[in-house]
Each structure stands twice: as C-alpha cells, then as structure tokens.
Design a protein around this motif. Structure first.
Motif, PDB file in Angstrom:
ATOM      1  N   MET B   1     -10.779 -42.020  -1.986  1.00  0.00           N
ATOM      2  CA  MET B   1     -11.377 -41.390  -3.166  1.00  0.00           C
ATOM      3  C   MET B   1     -10.965 -42.106  -4.441  1.00  0.00           C
ATOM      4  O   MET B   1      -9.801 -42.435  -4.622  1.00  0.00           O
ATOM      5  N   THR B   3     -10.649 -41.101  -7.489  1.00  0.00           N
ATOM      6  CA  THR B   3      -9.701 -40.379  -8.343  1.00  0.00           C
ATOM      7  C   THR B   3      -8.280 -40.518  -7.806  1.00  0.00           C
ATOM      8  O   THR B   3      -7.339 -40.657  -8.554  1.00  0.00           O
ATOM      9  N   GLU B   7      -4.879 -41.963  -9.540  1.00  0.00           N
ATOM     10  CA  GLU B   7      -3.642 -41.190  -9.561  1.00  0.00           C
ATOM     11  C   GLU B   7      -2.455 -42.048  -9.146  1.00  0.00           C
ATOM     12  O   GLU B   7      -1.422 -42.081  -9.804  1.00  0.00           O
ATOM     13  N   GLU B 430      -2.282 -40.780   0.122  1.00  0.00           N
ATOM     14  CA  GLU B 430      -2.439 -39.651  -0.782  1.00  0.00           C
ATOM     15  C   GLU B 430      -2.191 -38.359  -0.009  1.00  0.00           C
ATOM     16  O   GLU B 430      -1.630 -37.407  -0.530  1.00  0.00           O
ATOM     17  N   ASP B 431      -2.595 -38.354   1.280  1.00  0.00           N
ATOM     18  CA  ASP B 431      -2.408 -37.137   2.079  1.00  0.00           C
ATOM     19  C   ASP B 431      -0.928 -36.849   2.330  1.00  0.00           C
ATOM     20  O   ASP B 431      -0.507 -35.699   2.372  1.00  0.00           O
ATOM     21  N   GLN B 432      -0.117 -37.922   2.449  1.00  0.00           N
ATOM     22  CA  GLN B 432       1.328 -37.712   2.633  1.00  0.00           C
ATOM     23  C   GLN B 432       1.946 -37.110   1.373  1.00  0.00           C
ATOM     24  O   GLN B 432       2.776 -36.204   1.445  1.00  0.00           O
ATOM     25  N   TYR B 434       0.418 -35.359  -0.900  1.00  0.00           N
ATOM     26  CA  TYR B 434      -0.068 -33.985  -1.028  1.00  0.00           C
ATOM     27  C   TYR B 434       0.703 -33.050  -0.098  1.00  0.00           C
ATOM     28  O   TYR B 434       1.103 -31.953  -0.488  1.00  0.00           O
ATOM     29  N   TYR B 435       0.925 -33.505   1.121  1.00  0.00           N
ATOM     30  CA  TYR B 435       1.667 -32.695   2.091  1.00  0.00           C
ATOM     31  C   TYR B 435       3.048 -32.348   1.536  1.00  0.00           C
ATOM     32  O   TYR B 435       3.493 -31.200   1.584  1.00  0.00           O
ATOM     33  N   CYS B 436       3.730 -33.341   0.976  1.00  0.00           N
ATOM     34  CA  CYS B 436       5.055 -33.102   0.398  1.00  0.00           C
ATOM     35  C   CYS B 436       4.973 -32.147  -0.785  1.00  0.00           C
ATOM     36  O   CYS B 436       5.795 -31.246  -0.932  1.00  0.00           O
ATOM     37  N   ARG B 437       3.968 -32.365  -1.623  1.00  0.00           N
ATOM     38  CA  ARG B 437       3.828 -31.502  -2.801  1.00  0.00           C
ATOM     39  C   ARG B 437       3.550 -30.066  -2.378  1.00  0.00           C
ATOM     40  O   ARG B 437       4.063 -29.115  -2.978  1.00  0.00           O
ATOM     41  N   GLU B 443       5.800 -35.414  -6.733  1.00  0.00           N
ATOM     42  CA  GLU B 443       5.223 -36.667  -6.280  1.00  0.00           C
ATOM     43  C   GLU B 443       6.258 -37.791  -6.324  1.00  0.00           C
ATOM     44  O   GLU B 443       6.420 -38.570  -5.384  1.00  0.00           O
TER      45      GLU B 443
END
Ligand SMILES: Nc1ncnc2c1ncn2[C@@H]1O[C@H](COP(=O)(O)OP(=O)(O)OP(=O)(O)O)[C@@H](O)[C@H]1O
Ligand SMILES: [Mg+2]
Lengths: 247, 483
Positions: B1, B3, B7, B430-432, B434-437, B443
């Motif tokens: 993506m 965006t 980021e 990005e998925d990793q 997000y998972y942590c967040r 981040e």
C-alpha cells in the motif's frame, strides 16, 4: 462500554462498512457473524486502529473516550485487544520478548516501573498452562513456524497475559481441532468478568456453545442485517445467510 | 500500500546523532596537504627512529603509484588528498600525559559526553581505555595494573619509543605497506593508535578498549593498531569511534594488525558510530579500513565482532589468515545503513593450515536509502586439508528504497574442504509493526525489538557490557527517525 454509532469505513478507496450501530455493555459477549467478505475483519481492524482503514463517518467510544482518535498502541494500552484472524510471524523476536514489551508498555503508560523479570516469567508460565502451551514455545520467535491452531492458541495466551478489557477475537475458533476449541473457549470464559466486554467474530455455532453470547449480530455487505439473542446463531447454522441477505 | 510505504519512510526519516558536538579546544594542526615533507614532519614530531621514517616513505612512494579501488559498491566524489590535514593535536598535549591529571579537562569532558568517563573508569574496575583524539593518544588508563600482568597497552607512538624491537618485528607483518591503496596511505601518515602486547601464557586481566574521536575540521584520522598475543595468551579488545557532525566529509583510514601465536586467542570487537552524514547525505565519515588478523600459530583463534552503525561510507573487510594448523577464524557483523549511508563490508577467510575452521555471520540492516553490500571471500589453499567454513549472511530491509547486495566469493584448491553458505533477506513488514502496536508497543520500539532480534547471534559475541550498548546504539540509530 463500547458504543459504535453509524460507523462507515473505507479501505483502498472501497466502502466496506456502511453504517454500523451497536453497543456492547460491560460484562457482555457479542457475536458477529456473516458471510465471507462482509466486513467482519474490517470492523475488527477499525476498532484496533489499523492504518489504511479510513473511517468516513460515525464514532466509536470506549468507556466514553473517542477511540478513533488514538493510535493502535494507545488503544491497546487502554485495554483493547485484537485476536488476529491471521496472526503475524515475527522471526527472531521471542514470544517472551513481545509479551514483556507489551506488558511494560502498559506499565510505562500508567507510570509504573518495569515488571520484575522473575514475576513476569512466573506469570506467563502460569497463563501458558491454561492454554496448554509448552513453555519451550515461549522462547521461539513470535508465531514463527507455529501451526495454524498453535497461532490461535498463542493469541489467546497473549490475551490472558495482557488482561485486556475489550477483547475482539477474529475467528479465533477457525482451524482448531476439537480439543483446542475447548481450550480456547475455556481461555475466553476465564476472562469473562463484569468489567470486561467481548466481541466474537465467528462462523460457527460450536464456539458459541462453549461461550454463550448475549447478542448476535449478522453483518452482510457492510450492514448489520439482523441482531438477536443466542437463538439467532442456531437459526443461521440451520438456514445459512441467504434468507437474510435477500431481505 | 502506498500509504504504508510513506509511513515507513517517515519512520526511518532522520536519526539524531548524539555524538555530533565539537570540542572547543585549541589544536595544533599541520596545514593540509601530503608530501614527503609532511611525512618527515609527522615522523619528527613523534621523534621516530630512522627505520620507521623509511617505512613511511616507502609506503608513500608506493601509494603515489596506486589508484583508489573502484570495485566496491559505493559511490562518492574523488577525495582530494591535498585538502586533508594529516596531523592534528590538542595544543595542551605536550609530550604525552603520563596520568589523567595531566589531561586537558576539556578532553575529559568530551569523553564524558560520549559516555566514556575516564576518571570513573580508572576508579571503577573493568575496562582499560586508551583514547585517541584526532591524531594523538591522550590517555591510557589502568597502565599499572596491566604492567603487573606483563601486558603492554599504550599508544603506538609510545611503543615505538619504548618497545621498538616489538614494533619493528610486527608492524606491517600482517598488512604489508603496499597492501592496498588506503593501507599504503595509512602506513605513510599514521599518527597514533593502540599497541597491545600480551606475553606468553598471560590471560589479559581486563577488557582493553580504545576510543577514537575525530574533532578537528578537515583532518583525517589514520590510526594504526597492532595487537600481538604470544603463545597461549588471551585478550579481548574493543574499539569505539565517534566524530562531530559536520557538513564536509572526513576521511578515516585505519589499519589494524593482529598476530596470534600458538594457542593464543584474540577477540576484537568494534562498535563504530562515526558521524553518518545527514538525511541528504551531506557530511559524514569515509571509513576505509584494513583490518587483518594473522593466526600465525597452531590452534590460535581470532574473532572479529563488529557493530557498524555510522560513517557515510564504509569500506571494510576484517580478515583472518589461518596459517597455523587447527586455527580458527570468526567474523560476526552487524552493519546498519540508514538515509544515504553506503556500506561495503564483509570478510576474508584465508585457509592455509590444516584443519582450519572459519565462521562468518553477517547481519545487514538497510533503512532509508541505505545501500549495503556484503562481500565475503573464503579461500582454501592446497595446503589446507580438511578446512571448513560456515557462512551465514542475512539482510533485513526497512522500507522499499534501500538495498542489500551479497557478493560471496569462494576459491577452493583443496578437495577436502567443506563450505556451507546460507543467506536470507527479510523485510520489516507493515503487518509486523501493526501486530506489535496492537499489543501496545510503539512503532519505534517494535522496530528496535525486531532489529535486536535479527542481530541476536552477533550481539551475544560482544563482551557483556557492550552488547547492551550496541543494542541501544542500534535503537538510537533507527529511533530519532520515528515521529
Ligand atoms: N486492504 C484491502 N484492499 C482492498 N480490499 C480490501 C482490503 N481489505 C479488505 N478488503 C475487502 O473488504 C471486504 C471485507 O473484508 P473483510 O476481511 O472485512 O471480510 P470478513 O467479513 O472478515 O470475511 P471472512 O469471513 O472471509 O474473514 C472484502 O471484499 C475484502 O476484499
Ligand atoms: Mg475476516
């Protein structure tokens, strides 16, 4: 506890959620059901704060607070937990490291000192027993090489360790064998309390036999097309979604 | 993506360089330029014996005939060697302080800011430190305690005066004066550096450590390190480096020579944090270094561990020559490139003796527009029966504008050799993050956690105190970045 009003959300320019309204009270369990692609996971990610999930209208309040204004990590520290439909692998970072960082992030936010390493280990081992996770797995990379069922149990372990107040479990029951389903259900039930709320995304009555929901919502094409009591889930099991989608 | 990529780009934006201050200290700096006269001047300032001057001049004459290496995967405008000053010393530095009380308090202050409180270090046990400020060594702590063990740890300029026979015997014996362009330059103009001698059978009673700092504008730092471990001795040595934040580039061309005799072990660790330049790639250190260890004796062992986070350009291949039978060479490396940094690094393992073994573990992290190359050579000569090598080469990419390149070379001339090579490339997804967040971890912290996990195997090779340090350094290098 969780109030969702007229929620519209868009992903990659595509409108997925088209006006959801429902509230989950403290102590309640709500089930979200609905056909593939209806927007269940989208709702879960919108609540957890995933980037790229754009809310175009509506509001979400958690304990009266505007949840949508917060980044994901702050929502998590407030007690929102998302059990992922597809848990992510993080090779090289052990489950213990992740859990400790997550616990300490919460403590830091509350002005508490970092958790004592010995207390931490004892706490995680105790929780791991509940979901029958071998302590050896705790030192492995996060979800690294875990089987589908192990990943789901690991999500439940994280939930048990972090003790959130709002649990959003996205198809945590999918891909589990019969024993594992029982273990996961026991884990969820262990967390039920008058201070906590649960949102269960599921396709199957089996889970709801173990974890009795207070309400069941059926999501189709971005709308809640029907809400009801536990009997609605049984009806769906018997009749499928066709009759509702047509409506 | 799209965006998400933005980021991540944001995330990797800019690091703050904590060591980027300049010390206001009066320096005596030789005017820029390189000639035989400048070399004679440096040599005279140090009161060097004739043989050393001759050695320097020989290297200089060879260097004049050489051209800068072009094969590395790095890009930079040609260096104007006449614009560099080859010698700079703080004015307050006279013949060389004999104790910390004679060291300019401003210098002590500088090192304190860098997290190297010399005074405290001297009091609290642990690590003996030599510090090199621009061209000269300003302090060596713990000298007495080391002397009791028979260990010599002093500036190389002092060793030239006090132990000339050792210096003469070993200097240039591992890296010959004409070895390569930058080694020849270093040999011609080297100013200071550390000298370590561990006598037969002695296990050095503490970690030895040198800190290098470039302070003056337009000066190059050409340090020379020589470590000799006699039969059955052991030593662990650590170097750290910093430089002020400046717009222009500064050159650092060091030579490190290690000699391990029978059954000796040398562990050489580097935490390199030279100023990397800014986001646009302005300024920063050019780090062109020749490091080589000679396992001269049977059953000797040399282990290089490096954590490289700094420099605008790094060109560096710590190597081992496994001459002695049953000798062991190891190379553990973490290199991070962010923004416009470029690194071409790796190692060479030259198997000469029988049953020689080598291990290479290289972890490369690229973020921003960082470009990183691993270049490794494993050479097994006819004489090296039953040689073994294990190479593991992993790259971690953060964002989509950076690059990682791997150039493994092998030359095997003995059929009994066994070589193993593994390589992986992964990306912080990005998925990793997000998972942590979604678990409450910011981040910034998630990136640092993933990076530290990636580097675990190398960090565990560092002396304890420095492993923690290195982890923090990586976090800082990626951190300033976020938000
Ligand atoms: N990143 C994305 N880009 C484009 N479309 C997306 C994206 N994420 C979700 N969608 C689309 O949004 C719709 C809803 O997806 P979602 O994952 O919420 O469904 P779901 O109800 O969870 O389905 P399932 O029961 O299969 O898990 C689908 O049509 C899906 O293709
Ligand atoms: Mg889904």
């Amino acid at each position: 506890m969780l109030e969702i009003k007229n929620l519209h959300a868009r992903v990659e320019g595509k409108d997925i959620l088209k006006g959801l309204d429902f509230s989950v009270g403290a102590g309640q369990v709500h089930a979200i059901m609905g056909p593939n692609g209806s927007g269940k996971s989208t709702l879960a990610h919108v609540l957890a704060g995933r980037e790229g999930y754009e809310v175009t209208e509506g509001s979400v309040r958690f304990d009266g607070q505007d949840l949508l204004a917060l980044p994901p990590e702050e929502r998590a520290c407030l007690g929102v937990f998302l059990g992922f439909q597809y848990p992510v692998e993080i090779p090289g970072v052990s489950n213990l490291t992740l859990l400790k960082a997550a616990l300490n992030a919460r403590r830091k936010r509350n002005g508490q000192p970092e958790i004592d390493p010995a207390d931490f280990l004892a706490w995680v081992r105790d929780r791991a027993k509940l979901v029958k996770i071998d302590p050896k797995m705790l030192s492995r990379g996060v979800n690294e090489g875990f089987s589908g069922g192990e990943k789901k149990r690991n999500e439940i372990l994280q939930m048990l360790v972090l003790e959130p107040r709002l649990m959003i479990l996205d198809e945590t029951d999918s891909g589990l064998d019969i024993d594992a389903l029982k273990i996961v259900s026991d884990g969820i039930n262990a967390m039920r309390s008058p201070q906590r709320a649960t949102l269960l995304v599921t396709h199957y009555q089996r889970l709801l036999d173990y974890v009795q929901p207070d309400r069941v919502h059926v999501l189709a094409r971005g709308h809640i097309v029907r809400s009801g009591g536990p009997e609605l889930a049984r009806e769906l099991e018997a009749r499928g979604y066709g009759w509702l989608e047509a409506a | 993506m799209a965006t998400q990529e933005t980021e991540i780009r944001e995330l990797m934006k800019r690091r703050e360089y904590g060591a980027g201050f300049v010390t206001a200290i009066e320096s005596e700096t030789v005017p820029p330029g390189l000639s035989e006269d400048v070399i004679r001047l440096i040599s005279a300032k140090k009161g060097e014996p004739e043989w050393l001057l001759e050695f320097r001049l020989k290297a200089y004459r060879r260097w004049l005939k050489m051209t800068a290496p072009q094969w590395a995967h790095v890009q930079y405008p040609p260096i104007d060697f006449q614009a560099i000053s080859y010698y700079s010393q703080p004015k307050s530095h006279k013949a060389g302080p004999k104790s910390l009380d004679e060291v300019d308090p401003k210098l002590l202050e500088t090192y304190k800011k860098l997290g190297i409180p010399l005074r405290e270090q001297e009091m609290l046990a642990g690590v003996a430190v030599d510090v090199v400020f621009d061209s000269v060594s300003v302090a060596t702590t713990f000298k007495k305690k080391l002397a009791e063990a028979g260990v010599i740890f002093c500036p190389i300029s002092e060793a030239v005066q006090e132990h000339p026979e050792l210096v003469r015997k070993y200097l240039g014996s591992v890296v010959p004066f004409g070895d390569n362009y930058y080694a020849a330059l270093n040999t011609a103009v080297f100013t200071d550096g550390s000298f370590v001698f561990i006598p037969r059978g002695v296990r050095c009673p503490m970690e030895l450590s040198t800190y290098f700092r470039i302070n003056e504008r337009n000066t190059g730092q050409f340090e020379r390190t020589l470590i000799i471990a006699e039969e059955g001795s052991q030593v662990s040595y650590l170097e750290g480096c910093t430089a002020p934040q400046r717009d222009e580039n500064q050159l650092h061309a060091a030579v490190v020579e290690l000699v391990a005799l029978d059954d000796a072990q040398i562990k050489y660790s580097t935490v390199q944090n030279w100023y990397p330049g800014d986001e646009q790639g302005r300024g920063g250190i050019y780090n062109f270094v020749t490091k080589r260890g000679d396992c001269r004796g049977a059953r000797s062992k040399i282990s290089w561990t490096q954590v490289e986070t700094g420099s605008a350009i790094t060109w560096k291949y710590p190597s081992c020559i496994l001459r002695g039978d049953d000798s062991v060479g190891e190379f553990y490396s973490v290199a991070l490139t962010n923004n416009r940094q470029q690194a071409d690094t790796g190692t060479k393992m030259i198997h000469v003796g029988k049953n020689t073994r080598s291990t290479i573990v290289s972890k490369g992290i690229s973020a921003g527009q960082g470009q990183q190359s691993y270049r490794g050579l494993v050479r097994v000569l006819e004489t090296a029966a039953n040689a073994r090598n294990y190479t593991q080469c992993d790259s971690l990419l953060i964002g989509d504008r950076c690059g990682a390149h791997t150039f493994p070379y092998t030359e095997v001339r003995n059929p009994t050799a066994q070589l193993e090579h593994e390589a992986t490339t992964s990306k912080i997804g990005e998925d990793q993050l997000y998972y942590c967040r979604a678990r409450g971890i910011s981040e910034e912290e998630a990136v640092s956690m993933i990076v530290n996990g990636f580097c675990k195997e190398v960090f565990k090779e560092l002396p304890m105190e420095f492993a923690v340090e290195a982890g923090k350094l990586l976090a800082v290098s990626l951190e300033g970045a976020v938000g």
